[in-house]
Design a protein around this motif. Structure first.
Motif, PDB file in Angstrom:
ATOM      1  N   ARG A   1      -5.531  17.458 -26.051  1.00  0.00           N
ATOM      2  CA  ARG A   1      -4.300  16.692 -25.872  1.00  0.00           C
ATOM      3  C   ARG A   1      -3.636  16.356 -27.199  1.00  0.00           C
ATOM      4  NH1 ARG A   1      -2.367  18.116 -21.189  1.00  0.00           N
ATOM      5  NH2 ARG A   1      -3.972  17.979 -19.577  1.00  0.00           N
ATOM      6  N   TYR A   2      -4.442  16.062 -28.224  1.00  0.00           N
ATOM      7  CA  TYR A   2      -3.867  15.841 -29.557  1.00  0.00           C
ATOM      8  C   TYR A   2      -3.135  17.100 -30.022  1.00  0.00           C
ATOM      9  CZ  TYR A   2      -6.247  11.381 -30.701  1.00  0.00           C
ATOM     10  OH  TYR A   2      -6.659  10.076 -30.755  1.00  0.00           O
TER      11      TYR A   2
ATOM     12  N   ILE B   1      -3.078  10.080 -23.597  1.00  0.00           N
ATOM     13  CA  ILE B   1      -3.968  10.084 -24.766  1.00  0.00           C
ATOM     14  C   ILE B   1      -4.712   8.762 -24.876  1.00  0.00           C
ATOM     15  CG2 ILE B   1      -3.957  10.028 -27.295  1.00  0.00           C
ATOM     16  CD1 ILE B   1      -1.875  12.290 -27.197  1.00  0.00           C
TER      17      ILE B   1
END
Length: 455
Positions: free
Chosen positions: A219-220, A196
């Motif tokens: 990705r979050y 991240i």
């Protein structure tokens, strides 16, 4: 691993260079006064024989011819190179390595020699030696950098791989292949924080790039940081109000946040977009259908979206719509969408069965007879299609045809008392239509016995 980038033309060029050099040393206008002329001729004959034998994949004979060349003159690096390639083809890797190292010692900067040695090491899974060789090759072609990253990963030298990826991205820009390798490393190490962090740095350095936002949103979301994902998606919309891909994320966030109007707007954008693939659209539609299933007050919005995509629906979308209308008991619309989906996937077993059952339910018996006959050509051992055909024939009053197909289908019923009972019931109906009361009664009793769990 990177494909070989040289060809036989290179070898031919080397051979030509070699022969020109040889010719330059001999004056053919002068009659030789010793045996040097014969030596030169023999050298060339053996060398071209070696190339010929290699060309017809007779590698051992090529080796033998090259060894004759070496007896005459062992100073040419190309001889060892050719020898190494032949040994490589013969899987004699030790000899190949020795020959290629000899060639490289004579011409240390020849990338073709290094590349062939690299191939020898890769075939033997000699990763450390391959790394050492590729480090030399990177000087000639940047594409070897990706090879080196792959080798670092194989050697579990993840820090070296990430450091090199950073250098390559900085020098040549981000690439899909390198991103794939980077994510491979993060998946292996489980270091989501670094993954991240890398994406955040990319976004900071290039805030206009849509892809940076989308990857970070994904990705979050994967790491459970939904608020950050939602915030990043909205930021992208501010930076690029015309973005369509961002709505693939936004609609979900809006639904979770109960912002229904915004969610519907995002779904409309996704479902009518020409740049979003059908599978993604089908997932959005499925989510919308699921949402309306628990919030029926928004059914009109769903129907509006469905209208918008009438001419742009994937097979998966058509099936989802069919299931939705089946749940709402609108069988006519469900059948319409199932039939459209079946045109796209004419041999789909479940779709055929759904269409036939709906046709029966809606008394489209002629269609059910035709379609079930087609189904039996595809699936001659599936009793359900015999049963459906028999039911449709009975409804149409075609008792004889019903009896024929039902008796055939019974042979395919295995350990399914419920289906066997249904067959007997339909046979009872068919014989009753023929006026054969005795047989009708016998089959009715068999059906009843099965229903009651009796033999």
């Amino acid at each position: 691993m990177r494909l070989k980038i040289y060809s036989c033309l290179v070898v031919f060029g080397m051979a030509l260079s070699l022969t020109q050099e040889t010719y330059a040393q001999v004056d053919f206008n002068k009659r030789p006064d010793d045996d040097l002329g014969n030596v030169e001729d023999a050298y060339q004959e053996y060398f071209f024989e070696a190339l010929k034998q290699k060309g017809i994949e007779n590698y051992q004979r090529s080796v033998e011819a090259l060894q004759q060349c070496l007896k005459i003159n062992d100073s040419d690096a190309v001889l060892y190179f050719e020898l190494g390639k032949n040994y490589n083809k013969l899987k004699n890797f030790g000899a190949a390595e020795d020959a290629l190292k000899k060639a490289i010692s004579k011409e240390p900067d020849n990338e073709w020699y290094l590349d062939e040695l690299y191939d020898v090491y890769i075939q033997q899974n000699e990763v450390d030696k391959a790394i050492k060789t590729v480090k030399q090759l990177v000087k000639y072609h940047p594409t070897y950098g990706d090879d080196l990253v792959g080798l670092y990963i194989r050697a579990k030298k993840y820090k070296n791989a990430l450091q090199l990826l950073d250098e390559l991205d900085k020098e040549y820009g981000v690439s899909e292949d390198r991103d794939y390798m980077r994510n491979q490393i993060y998946n292996i190490t489980g270091d989501d924080d670094e993954r991240i962090e890398n994406l955040e740095e990319r976004l900071e350095s290039n805030p206009e790039n849509e892809d940076n936002y989308l990857k970070l949103v994904y990705r979050y979301s994967e790491s459970g940081e939904k608020e950050k994902a939602f915030k990043t998606a909205k930021k992208l919309l501010e930076v690029n109000p015309n973005s369509q891909l961002v709505h693939l994320a936004l609609y979900k966030f809006y639904l979770d946040d109960n912002q229904v109007d915004n969610a519907v707007n995002s779904m409309e954008i996704v479902l009518t977009s020409s740049s979003i693939n059908p599978d993604a659209k089908a997932k959005v539609l499925n989510d919308f259908v699921g949402f309306v299933g628990t919030h029926p007050e928004y059914e009109s919005e769903l129907l509006e979206v469905v209208t918008l995509i009438d001419n742009d629906k994937s097979t998966k979308t058509l099936k989802e719509l069919g299931q939705y209308y089946l749940k709402t008991d609108d069988k006519a619309k469900a059948l319409t969408y199932y039939e459209q989906a079946l045109k796209e996937e004419p041999s789909n077993y479940n779709l055929i069965k759904d269409v036939l059952l709906l046709q029966l339910d809606m008394n489209q018996n002629e269609k059910a007879i035709i379609k079930s006959n087609e189904a039996l050509e595809l699936y001659p051992a599936q009793p359900i299609f015999y049963l459906i055909n028999g039911v449709a024939n009975n409804k149409m009053g075609y008792a004889k045809q019903a009896i024929e197909v039902l008796e055939t289908g019974l042979d395919y019923v295995i350990e399914d008392p419920k289906m066997e009972s249904d067959f007997y019931t339909q046979l009872s109906v068919a014989y009753g239509k023929q006026g054969n009361a005795q047989k009708a009664q016998n089959f009715a009793k068999k059906a009843e016995a099965l229903k009651n769990g009796q033999e």
